[in-house]
Design a protein around this motif. Structure first.
Motif, PDB file in Angstrom:
ATOM      1  N   ARG A  71       0.895  -2.122   0.072  1.00 14.36           N
ATOM      2  CA  ARG A  71      -0.171   0.212   0.323  1.00 14.36           C
ATOM      3  C   ARG A  71       0.773   1.325  -0.347  1.00 14.36           C
ATOM      4  N   SER A 126      -0.212   5.120  -0.452  1.00 10.27           N
ATOM      5  CA  SER A 126      -1.708   5.129  -0.499  1.00 10.27           C
ATOM      6  C   SER A 126      -2.596   4.300   0.121  1.00 10.27           C
ATOM      7  N   ALA A 127      -2.037   4.431   1.570  1.00 11.24           N
ATOM      8  CA  ALA A 127      -2.580   4.328   2.850  1.00 11.24           C
ATOM      9  C   ALA A 127      -2.209   4.840   4.186  1.00 11.24           C
ATOM     10  N   TRP A 176      -4.237   3.325  14.294  1.00 15.14           N
ATOM     11  CA  TRP A 176      -5.470   2.742  12.198  1.00 15.14           C
ATOM     12  C   TRP A 176      -5.180   2.531  11.334  1.00 15.14           C
ATOM     13  N   VAL A 201      -5.397   2.505   7.127  1.00 16.44           N
ATOM     14  CA  VAL A 201      -6.986   2.185   5.751  1.00 16.44           C
ATOM     15  C   VAL A 201      -5.908   2.054   4.132  1.00 16.44           C
ATOM     16  N   ALA A 257      -5.464   1.424   0.683  1.00 17.98           N
ATOM     17  CA  ALA A 257      -6.080   2.275  -1.034  1.00 17.98           C
ATOM     18  C   ALA A 257      -6.973   1.751  -1.083  1.00 17.98           C
ATOM     19  N   SER A 258      -7.678   0.500  -0.850  1.00 18.54           N
ATOM     20  CA  SER A 258      -9.090   0.788  -1.338  1.00 18.54           C
ATOM     21  C   SER A 258     -10.082   0.471  -0.458  1.00 18.54           C
ATOM     22  N   TRP A 259     -10.043   1.121   0.940  1.00 18.73           N
ATOM     23  CA  TRP A 259     -10.744   1.964   2.159  1.00 18.73           C
ATOM     24  C   TRP A 259     -10.309   0.181   3.417  1.00 18.73           C
ATOM     25  N   ASP A 260     -10.144  -0.591   3.017  1.00 13.54           N
ATOM     26  CA  ASP A 260      -9.950  -1.707   3.785  1.00 13.54           C
ATOM     27  C   ASP A 260      -9.096  -0.973   5.143  1.00 13.54           C
ATOM     28  N   LEU A 261     -10.211  -1.333   6.190  1.00 16.79           N
ATOM     29  CA  LEU A 261      -9.753  -1.416   7.774  1.00 16.79           C
ATOM     30  C   LEU A 261      -8.619  -1.870   8.233  1.00 16.79           C
TER      31      LEU A 261
END
Length: 174
Positions: A135, A138-139, A151, A153, A155-159
Motif C-alpha cells: 500500500r 496509498s495508505a 488504525w 486505511v 488504498a481500497s478503503w480496507d481497514l
C-alpha cells in the motif's frame, strides 16, 4: 510542521501553531541545517512523546535519513541511522508507538512493515504479514492514544487495526 519559507525554497524549517493566537511561529533551532522538505511521498514528521521531540525522515538520499529536534531547546540533530538502506522508500505515512519506542511507516516489505527503533537508531521490519501490504503511499496511519491502537486505511478503503505489544512483537532478521 516541517516546511520551508513561504517562498517554498530553502532549508527545512519547523513551525509550531499557537491556537489561542491562530498563528504559526517558526521554531528557533540550532545544530542544523535541516534539509528542505522532500516531495510529499518522501518525507514525514512525527512527535516522540517519550523525549518530547520531533523526528523527521526522508528517503531521498542513500535510503532512510533521520533527524530529531528537541522542542525544549530547539537542538537539531542528524541521527545517521546505522542502516539507512533498510529505511522506508516512502516514509510519508508514519506514527510513533510509545509502548515500543518505534516509528511505524506504511511502507511494506516482505512479511512486514518498516519501522525505526528510536532507542537503537536503526530501521527494522516489524513482522506483520498481510497488514497494509503493497500500500505504501496509498495508505494512512493514525495512532489512537486513548485505545493504544494504530488504525490503518489501505488504498481500497480496507481497514486495519493494530495493538502493538512489545513483549510479543517479532522483527525480521532478529
Amino acid at each position: 510542521v516541517w516546511a520551508p519559507l513561504k517562498t517554498g525554497k530553502g532549508p527545512g524549517l519547523l513551525w509550531r501553531f499557537y491556537p489561542a493566537r491562530r498563528a504559526w511561529e517558526q521554531v528557533k533551532t540550532t545544530g542544523g541545517p535541516l534539509p528542505g522538505t522532500p516531495s510529499d511521498d518522501y518525507g514525514t514528521i512525527v512527535y516522540d512523546t517519550k523525549r518530547k521531540q520531533t523526528l523527521m525522515f526522508t528517503a531521498i538520499k542513500d535510503g532512510g535519513q533521520a533527524w530529531s529536534c528537541d522542542l525544549a531547546n530547539g537542538t537539531l540533530k542528524n541521527l545517521e541511522p546505522a542502516n539507512p538502506q533498510d529505511g522506508p522508500g516512502y516514509p510519508r505515512e508514519s506514527v510513533y508507538l510509545p509502548s515500543g519506542d518505534l516509528v511505524l511507516f506504511a511502507h511494506s516489505r516482505a512479511g512486514g512493515l518498516t519501522c525505526y527503533a528510536v532507542d537503537k537508531n536503526r530501521f527494522r521490519t516489524l513482522e506483520l504479514p498481510g497488514w497494509l501490504q503493497k500500500r505504501d503511499v496509498s495508505a494512512a496511519l493514525m495512532y489512537d492514544p486513548k485505545r493504544d491502537l494504530v488504525w490503518g486505511v489501505g488504498a481500497s478503503w480496507d481497514l486495519y487495526v493494530l495493538r502493538f505489544d512489545p513483549n510479543t512483537a517479532k522483527f525480521l532478521g532478529d
